[in-house]
Scaffold this motif. Structure first.
Motif, short mmCIF file in Angstrom:
data_model
loop_
_atom_site.label_atom_id
_atom_site.label_comp_id
_atom_site.label_asym_id
_atom_site.label_seq_id
_atom_site.Cartn_x
_atom_site.Cartn_y
_atom_site.Cartn_z
N SER A 1 0.83 -1.20 0.00
CA SER A 1 0.00 0.00 0.00
C SER A 1 0.87 1.26 0.00
O SER A 1 0.57 2.23 -0.71
CB SER A 1 -0.93 -0.01 1.21
N LYS A 2 1.94 1.25 0.79
CA LYS A 2 2.87 2.40 0.81
C LYS A 2 3.50 2.60 -0.56
O LYS A 2 3.67 3.73 -1.02
CB LYS A 2 3.95 2.21 1.86
N ALA A 3 3.87 1.50 -1.21
CA ALA A 3 4.45 1.59 -2.55
C ALA A 3 3.46 2.24 -3.51
O ALA A 3 3.82 3.14 -4.28
CB ALA A 3 4.87 0.22 -3.04
N LYS A 4 2.22 1.80 -3.45
CA LYS A 4 1.18 2.35 -4.32
C LYS A 4 0.99 3.84 -4.06
O LYS A 4 0.88 4.63 -5.00
CB LYS A 4 -0.13 1.59 -4.09
N GLU A 5 0.96 4.24 -2.79
CA GLU A 5 0.81 5.66 -2.44
C GLU A 5 1.95 6.49 -3.01
O GLU A 5 1.73 7.59 -3.54
CB GLU A 5 0.78 5.84 -0.92
N ASN A 6 3.17 5.98 -2.90
CA ASN A 6 4.32 6.73 -3.40
C ASN A 6 4.37 6.76 -4.92
O ASN A 6 4.78 7.78 -5.50
CB ASN A 6 5.61 6.17 -2.81
N ILE A 7 3.96 5.70 -5.58
CA ILE A 7 3.89 5.73 -7.03
C ILE A 7 2.87 6.79 -7.46
O ILE A 7 3.11 7.55 -8.40
CB ILE A 7 3.54 4.33 -7.60
N GLU A 8 1.77 6.87 -6.75
CA GLU A 8 0.76 7.88 -7.06
C GLU A 8 1.31 9.29 -6.80
O GLU A 8 1.05 10.21 -7.58
CB GLU A 8 -0.51 7.64 -6.24
N ARG A 9 2.07 9.46 -5.73
CA ARG A 9 2.71 10.77 -5.46
C ARG A 9 3.64 11.16 -6.60
O ARG A 9 3.69 12.33 -7.01
CB ARG A 9 3.51 10.72 -4.15
N GLY A 10 4.40 10.19 -7.10
CA GLY A 10 5.28 10.45 -8.23
C GLY A 10 4.49 10.86 -9.47
O GLY A 10 4.85 11.82 -10.17
N LYS A 11 3.41 10.15 -9.72
CA LYS A 11 2.55 10.47 -10.87
C LYS A 11 2.00 11.89 -10.74
O LYS A 11 1.99 12.66 -11.71
CB LYS A 11 1.42 9.44 -10.95
N GLN A 12 1.52 12.24 -9.55
CA GLN A 12 0.99 13.59 -9.32
C GLN A 12 2.08 14.65 -9.52
O GLN A 12 1.83 15.71 -10.09
CB GLN A 12 0.40 13.70 -7.92
N ALA A 13 3.30 14.35 -9.07
CA ALA A 13 4.40 15.30 -9.26
C ALA A 13 4.67 15.51 -10.75
O ALA A 13 4.96 16.63 -11.18
CB ALA A 13 5.66 14.80 -8.54
N SER A 14 4.58 14.45 -11.55
CA SER A 14 4.84 14.60 -12.98
C SER A 14 3.81 15.53 -13.63
O SER A 14 4.15 16.33 -14.49
CB SER A 14 4.89 13.24 -13.68
N VAL A 15 2.57 15.44 -13.20
CA VAL A 15 1.52 16.32 -13.73
C VAL A 15 1.79 17.76 -13.31
O VAL A 15 1.67 18.69 -14.12
CB VAL A 15 0.12 15.85 -13.25
N ILE A 16 2.19 17.96 -12.07
CA ILE A 16 2.50 19.31 -11.58
C ILE A 16 3.67 19.90 -12.35
O ILE A 16 3.65 21.07 -12.72
CB ILE A 16 2.78 19.28 -10.06
N ILE A 17 4.69 19.09 -12.61
CA ILE A 17 5.85 19.58 -13.37
C ILE A 17 5.42 20.06 -14.74
O ILE A 17 5.83 21.14 -15.18
CB ILE A 17 6.93 18.49 -13.47
N ALA A 18 4.59 19.29 -15.42
CA ALA A 18 4.13 19.69 -16.75
C ALA A 18 3.35 21.00 -16.69
O ALA A 18 3.55 21.89 -17.53
CB ALA A 18 3.29 18.58 -17.38
#
Length: 186
Positions: free
Chosen positions: A131-148
Motif C-alpha cells: 500500500s505504501k508503494a502504491k501511495e508513493n507511485i501515485e505521489r510520483g505520478k501527481q508530481a509529474s503532472v504538476i511539473i508539466a
C-alpha cells in the motif's frame, strides 16, 4: 521486441555530475531560461521514463512474467537511481527555477520510497508495504503532472509567447507519447 528479462536489466542511464563552468559573458534572461528549460525537461523525461519502468516492472511481477529475485534487484537499482537523481536538481539560479525543481525532487523521492516499499513488501508480504508503494507511485505520478503544468507557468514568466508555449506543449505531448510507446513495445 525486447523480452521481459531485458526490460528489468537496466534503467535510464544518466550522468548526474555537473561540469565546472568557466566565466561566461552575461546571457539575457530569456536565453538563460531557455537553457534551464531544456536541461530541466531532459531531467523530467528521464524521471518520467524511469517512473514508468518501475510501474511496468510492478505489472510484470504481478503477472508472474519476471521472478521475485529479478523484481527485487530491479527495485534495488531503481531505489538507488532515484536517490541519486533526487540530489541532482540544484542547478536552478532564480527563485522560480529553484521552486520548479523542488517538484522534480519530490518526484524522485516518491519513486525512491516506492521502490523501497516494494522491496520491503517482497521481504515481508505485508499489504501495508504494498500500500505504501502504491501511495508513493501515485505521489510520483501527481508530481509529474504538476511539473508539466508548472513548465507552462515558467515559460510565461520567461515571456514566451502563447504561440511558443503552444509549440512547447505539442512537443511535451510528443515526447511523452514516444516514451510510452517505447515502454509498451518492451
Amino acid at each position: 521486441a525486447i523480452n521481459d528479462q531485458d526490460f528489468v536489466d537496466g534503467l535510464s542511464q544518466d550522468s548526474t555530475a555537473t561540469t565546472a563552468k568557466t566565466e561566461e559573458p552575461e546571457v539575457d534572461p530569456k536565453q538563460q531560461g531557455i537553457e534551464f528549460d531544456e536541461r530541466a525537461w531532459k531531467d523530467f523525461l528521464q524521471l518520467y521514463e524511469t517512473h514508468n519502468k518501475l510501474v511496468k516492472a510492478v505489472s510484470l511481477y504481478a503477472e508472474d512474467r519476471i521472478s521475485k529475485l529479478d523484481f527485487y534487484d530491479f527495485c534495488k537499482e531503481a531505489e538507488q537511481w532515484f536517490a541519486n537523481k533526487s540530489l541532482s536538481f540544484k542547478y536552478g539560479k532564480t527563485d522560480d527555477e529553484k521552486e520548479y525543481l523542488r517538484t522534480f525532487e519530490t518526484f524522485a523521492l516518491a519513486d525512491q520510497q516506492a521502490a523501497k516499499s516494494l522491496m520491503k513488501y517482497l521481504d515481508s508480504n505485508s499489504m501495508k508495504d504494498l500500500s505504501k508503494a502504491k501511495e508513493n507511485i501515485e505521489r510520483g505520478k501527481q508530481a509529474s503532472v504538476i511539473i508539466a503544468k508548472n513548465r507552462v507557468v515558467l515559460l510565461r514568466k520567461l515571456n514566451f509567447t502563447e504561440e511558443e508555449i503552444q509549440k512547447t506543449i505539442e512537443q511535451v505531448t510528443a515526447d511523452l507519447e514516444e516514451i510510452d510507446k517505447k515502454l509498451a513495445e518492451q
